[in-house]
Structure formats: structure tokens, C-alpha cells
Design an enzyme around this catalytic site. Sequence first.
Site, mmCIF file in Angstrom:
data_model
loop_
_atom_site.group_PDB
_atom_site.id
_atom_site.type_symbol
_atom_site.label_atom_id
_atom_site.label_comp_id
_atom_site.label_asym_id
_atom_site.label_seq_id
_atom_site.Cartn_x
_atom_site.Cartn_y
_atom_site.Cartn_z
ATOM 1 C CG HIS A 72 16.731 55.068 -6.573
ATOM 2 N ND1 HIS A 72 16.155 55.643 -5.892
ATOM 3 C CD2 HIS A 72 18.033 53.999 -6.406
ATOM 4 C CE1 HIS A 72 16.083 55.125 -5.091
ATOM 5 N NE2 HIS A 72 16.890 53.221 -5.289
ATOM 6 C CG HIS B 290 11.612 53.937 -4.477
ATOM 7 N ND1 HIS B 290 11.759 55.143 -5.887
ATOM 8 C CD2 HIS B 290 12.462 54.424 -3.893
ATOM 9 C CE1 HIS B 290 12.536 55.449 -5.262
ATOM 10 N NE2 HIS B 290 13.036 55.548 -3.936
HETATM 11 C C1 BG6 Z 1 15.407 56.317 -1.558
HETATM 12 C C2 BG6 Z 1 14.160 56.903 -0.535
HETATM 13 O O1 BG6 Z 1 14.344 57.768 -2.256
HETATM 14 O O2 BG6 Z 1 14.943 54.982 -1.422
HETATM 15 C C3 BG6 Z 1 14.741 55.588 1.068
HETATM 16 O O3 BG6 Z 1 13.875 58.025 0.072
HETATM 17 C C4 BG6 Z 1 14.776 54.383 0.794
HETATM 18 O O4 BG6 Z 1 13.581 56.386 2.292
HETATM 19 C C5 BG6 Z 1 15.663 54.372 -0.350
HETATM 20 O O5 BG6 Z 1 15.733 53.954 2.085
HETATM 21 C C6 BG6 Z 1 16.086 53.049 -0.585
HETATM 22 O O6 BG6 Z 1 16.503 52.510 -1.842
HETATM 23 P P1 BG6 Z 1 17.184 51.905 -2.401
HETATM 24 O O7 BG6 Z 1 18.211 51.704 -3.385
HETATM 25 O O8 BG6 Z 1 18.756 52.013 -1.571
HETATM 26 O O9 BG6 Z 1 16.406 50.770 -2.124
#
Ligand code: BG6
EC number: 1.1.1.49
Length: 523
Positions: A213, A274
Site C-alpha cells: 500500500h 514499504h
Molecule cells: C503494515 C505493517 O503493512 O504497514 C504494519 O504490517 C505497519 O506493521 C503498517 O504498522 C504501516 O502502514 P501505515 O500506512 O499505517 O504507515
Amino acid sequence: MIKVSPFVMVIFGATGDLTSRKLMPALFHLTQQGYLPDRFFIVGFARRNFTKEQFRQMMKEAVEKVLRLKIKDSSQDLKIWKQIENNLYYQQGYFEEKSPYDNLIPLLSSFDKETGSCITRFFYLATPPSNYSIILKNLEETELAEGCGSPFASTSAKASAGEKASGDKQGFTRKWTRVLIEKPFGKDLNEAKNLEEQLAKTFEERQIYRIDHYLAKETVRNILAFRFANTVEAIWNRDFIDHVQITLSESSGIGNRGKFYEGMGALKDVVQNHLMAMLAYTAMEEPLSMTAQHTRDKRVEVLDKIRCMTEEDVLSNAVRGQYGAGIINGKSIDGYRQEKNVSPDSLNETFVALKLYIDNSRWQDVPFYLRTGKRLNQDFTKIDIFFKNRDSRLFKQFQIGNQAANIISIRIQPKEGITFRFFAKSPGFTYDLSTVNMDFSYSTAFKKEIIDSYEKILIDSMMADQTLFATAKGFSATWEFITSVISGWEKQTLPVFPNYKAGSTGPVEADAMIERDGRKWMF
Ligand code: BG6
């Protein structure tokens, strides 16, 4: 305006966190903005025994909680919710049993009949990754993945995706079935490869949507605009950039996800995907066009150039940590080992700091420092580009010193925006220099809300646009690097955990790592 055609989405693991926290609120917003058709079908598939009505109620409560609404108090919200609610269905089933998949066959066919066309089928894998394999196998064996008309369909999904189903008894035009698959995509290079092989048995590449995402976050996507639509790109290289820092800092812990997080750890949970997504956008070359193929190719190209770590590199350039008890916002916080479903002597890391290099002509010898952790003192995700100081004859006497004069900070979240730090003359008779910030902030520059990444993910998959989805090659490149870190760690003596307090900035070793190079973490 975008308008999606009728579709059906089967969500495996629909009673889990992702559906309530992300998918349902995203569907609510998309409906509110008129992107979705009146009739679409969401089928929740999960183990627990719920009636359709109970599932609808649960989803309504989830939307109310996440979006902070009281649906019954607003006729507009109620209208939107009714539109969604009428489209929600539930199929109870164990992922490994065949019968619930068999039950889906007539259900999905009834949707085709009702709409009078062969609607696109989406299979959303929102379960723990250990279930992916069996779900894919069952989708293949029951021929659900083949799309409209099944079980009447006579040709295989691979041969017929996107083509006219000439032999289809209903005479509908066959649509591409699509599979959306959540990270973590495997737990190492091998598992990722096995998963790819299995996906390839049932789906063509154009049917596979691998979700990270972060690729779909508005502020991450803006990196391309910032770099390539502006002249700043001319200095975006090793001649001008001293180093780059990428940070994903969270004050939250693992919530109810102890079981998932054990054996996963920060490296696989967020660095492999990410942080690498942010790295790719920051470091990639300019794509020829915005098409999925060109942008994805360029992302993969740079990920492929990340230098894998040797054992010695891991020793000095890969710090891991785990939080112990501490205080955040005045509240006492348990250590990781005290969390639910976590082993009391767990060696799982909740913090990682890495220094890595990209072996290409743009980035040779420019260190990239990556950092992430749970239960830290602050919540922010940011990319800081530190420029080399200018060797100015004119200002030599003013002792610019070692402090970095020019930093571009891309705030991914919160306070989304970009800051440029530079030296300015402070007012007065003499020339005294101070660093000042020039700031762009989304909230003041645009009178529009930032779109949630899951809204973008859903819309793009519905529009068959794969640009913001990961590729097998990209994941394989990042897994190769991550695996080199894991192998280095495996050869070291066991870490002494916990080594940082909840509410701190992480282990002291992470500070030592960057300070050895005469640099400091940016907060
Ligand atoms: C998720 C992880 O993919 O991304 C989580 O599994 C993390 O551990 C999260 O907290 C962070 O995403 P965002 O969009 O909240 O920064």
C-alpha cells in the site's frame, strides 16, 4: 469521471483487521464519491460462523468506528451505507475445505445472471500468508478463477483471460478474473518464488495485483512529480547528494497481531516492502512514460542494484532491536515479550536500522540509511535527502561548519508535505547565517483530501491499472537483499533483547551506526 462496472470481490479473511480497518472504509468513500456502480457484490469469506446479516452489521460498525460516523444520524451516510450493505454477502468456510468454494460457484453465477453480464471477479487474499497456497489451489481446482460462466467455461483461465468466451453457455463476454494479494509475499526468497510459481499456474501476470500500500500513498506517488517535473532532478545524484535517510517510525505496538508478528519481525513486515517502495521512488531513473510497464521496470531496475550485504556488512550496518517496557505519552507500555501471543523469550526484532548502497552510476558510494521501529517515541514516515555542502569561497569565513545546509524532507505522513532547509542571512548589519525551512504542506496548498491508499488500490485494480502494484521481479530483488541480512544475522551470536525502551528513539547501536560516519539521524 471514473465509473467502475459491476464486479464481485471475494475477500478471503473478511473478518480480519484489514477488511474492517481499510477495505470497508475505502468502499464507503468510493461509494460516497460515486465511483462504484449501484450494484456490486462483496462476498466475505472467513472461518467464523456468521449470517449475512451479522456480517453486514459487523462491517457497519467497522465503518462507523474507523470513519468516526454514526450512520443512522445522517441521512446521506445512511443512504451510502444502504447501497453498500445490500451488496454484502458472507460465505463461511475453512480455507482448506473444498465445499465452501463449491458454494461460491452458484453464488457468483447468480450475480452474473442478475446483472445480465459476465462481471469481473476479484479474489482478495487478506488472510495470513500461510493460507495463500491452499486458497490458490482451491481457486484453481474449482475453476472459480476462470471467471464468468464457470463451471460451464470450457477453456482455461490462462487461455481465455480478457477474451470473448465464445463457448460460454450464457453468451457473456469473459472478463479477466483478478487476484489481489497482500504482503508479506513469502518469508524469504524461496517462499516468494514458490508463491509466484503457484500464482502462475492459475493466473497470468496481468491478473495478479501484488499489494504494497506504500506504492499507492499519495505522498509517495508525489516523489515522481517532485523529482521529474522539476529541475531539482538535475542535482538528484551522487555529485550533489551526501546521503539519504528513510524512516518509518511508529509509536504503536503490534496490537492484536502477536501471532502474525512473531516469526515475521520488522525486517520482513515493513523493510522488504514499504521502505523498499520509498527507496525505489527516491532512487529510480525517470520512466519513459507513466505506463505500468515503464514505471514498474524502472522501480525494479533500481531495486536490482541494491548491494547485498556480506556477513561483515551485516555486523556493522544492520542493527536490530526489540522494545522493552517503557512510557509513551505518559502511559506505561509493556515490553514486546509481554504482548499477547508473543513468546516470553522471543528474539523477534521490532526495530531495524540499515545502511545500504545502490550500485549504479547515479548512486555509487551514496549511503542510504533506513530505519523503522515499533513503540518508538514518535509517529512519522519521512525521506530526508541530505545535500553536500557547497564549498563557498564567499562564505568560508562564516563557518558553515559540518552541519548540513540543504536537506529536502519529504513527509510521507503525518503533516504531509515537503520541507527544504537552507542557509539564510539572519537580519542584522553583519552576515550571520542560520538554517531556515521553506515548507510545502498539502493541507494548505490543496483544498482536497488526500486519498487513502486502499481507495487507490481498489480503484486501480478495478480499472486494470497495475502501475502501483509490485512485481515478481521487484519482490525477488528486495528478498535477495533481505535474505542477505537475515543470513548475516543468523551467523551472529544471539541478540540481547530487549535493547530499547518503549518511547525511546531505538537502540543506541543504531545511533552509533550512523554517527560512525559523522552523521546523525534526522527526526
Ligand atoms: C503494515 C505493517 O503493512 O504497514 C504494519 O504490517 C505497519 O506493521 C503498517 O504498522 C504501516 O502502514 P501505515 O500506512 O499505517 O504507515
